[in-house]
Design an enzyme around this catalytic site. Sequence first.
Site, PDB file in Angstrom:
ATOM      1  N   HIS A 179       1.607   4.441  -2.943  1.00  0.00           N
ATOM      2  CA  HIS A 179       1.735   5.905  -2.891  1.00  0.00           C
ATOM      3  C   HIS A 179       2.985   6.369  -3.647  1.00  0.00           C
ATOM      4  CE1 HIS A 179      -1.648   6.611  -0.365  1.00  0.00           C
ATOM      5  NE2 HIS A 179      -1.174   5.942   0.662  1.00  0.00           N
ATOM      6  N   HIS A 200       0.832  -1.208   0.000  1.00  0.00           N
ATOM      7  CA  HIS A 200       0.000   0.000   0.000  1.00  0.00           C
ATOM      8  C   HIS A 200       0.869   1.262   0.000  1.00  0.00           C
ATOM      9  CE1 HIS A 200      -3.461   2.583   1.030  1.00  0.00           C
ATOM     10  NE2 HIS A 200      -2.586   3.244   1.768  1.00  0.00           N
ATOM     11  N   GLU A 201       1.898   1.271   0.847  1.00  0.00           N
ATOM     12  CA  GLU A 201       2.780   2.439   0.898  1.00  0.00           C
ATOM     13  C   GLU A 201       3.563   2.609  -0.405  1.00  0.00           C
ATOM     14  OE1 GLU A 201       2.206   4.514   3.079  1.00  0.00           O
ATOM     15  OE2 GLU A 201       0.994   3.180   4.315  1.00  0.00           O
TER      16      GLU A 201
END
Length: 228
Positions: free
Chosen positions: A104, A100-101
């Site tokens: 980004h 998920h990070e």
Amino acid sequence: MFGGFGGYLIYVALLLLIPMWASARVKSTYKKYMKVPTSSYMTGAQVARRILDENSLYDVTIEETKGMLSDHYDPRKKVVRLSSDNYHGHSMAASAVAAHEVGHAIQDAENYAFLRFRSALVPAANFGSNFGMIFILIGFVIGMSQLYLLGIVLFAAAVLFQLVTLPVEFDASNRAMAQLVSSGVIRNNEERKTKKVLNAAAMTYVAAALVALAELLRFILMFVASDE
């Protein structure tokens, strides 16, 4: 709007309970799947590095950070920071959070519009969240509608930031799932469990946005009522 004092107490209780419920859900889901290893048995740091390299983001580094679920991506320094449990962990939770990070980081590299918009809103959102309530309170106490309205405008900037955060976070989670599957970190039978981790985390942002929006609506209705 709130049906008297009793209704107002219910409203306040909901403002407190919704974030608490979302936080409890993400923590319980995270703790559950932190105990379930992925078939690839890669650590969160290894997952992050593989996905970054597969997207040619060799300049983005990975660092370990303290705290539980303190994971984040720093676009200024091009760093994915993972909490210790996720940095070293071999679990589905660790892989989901790491991916998920990195999602980004991919958004940043692709100049994802909502991410850019959210970054541009940061100064106004910080100022609005710090001073909006102060101006609203002072304006209400002294009966100065112009100051009250200024507070609403400032607070609205903070609410807008919360709303723009939603597509940013959901898009990062969608990217995470696609990358975890395509890179071979998880298998098809592990997708459902991984989605549970990502969906639980997303609910914290939904809850925060709902609470902020409800507060803004209340302030606006109070302002309209005071002018009647």
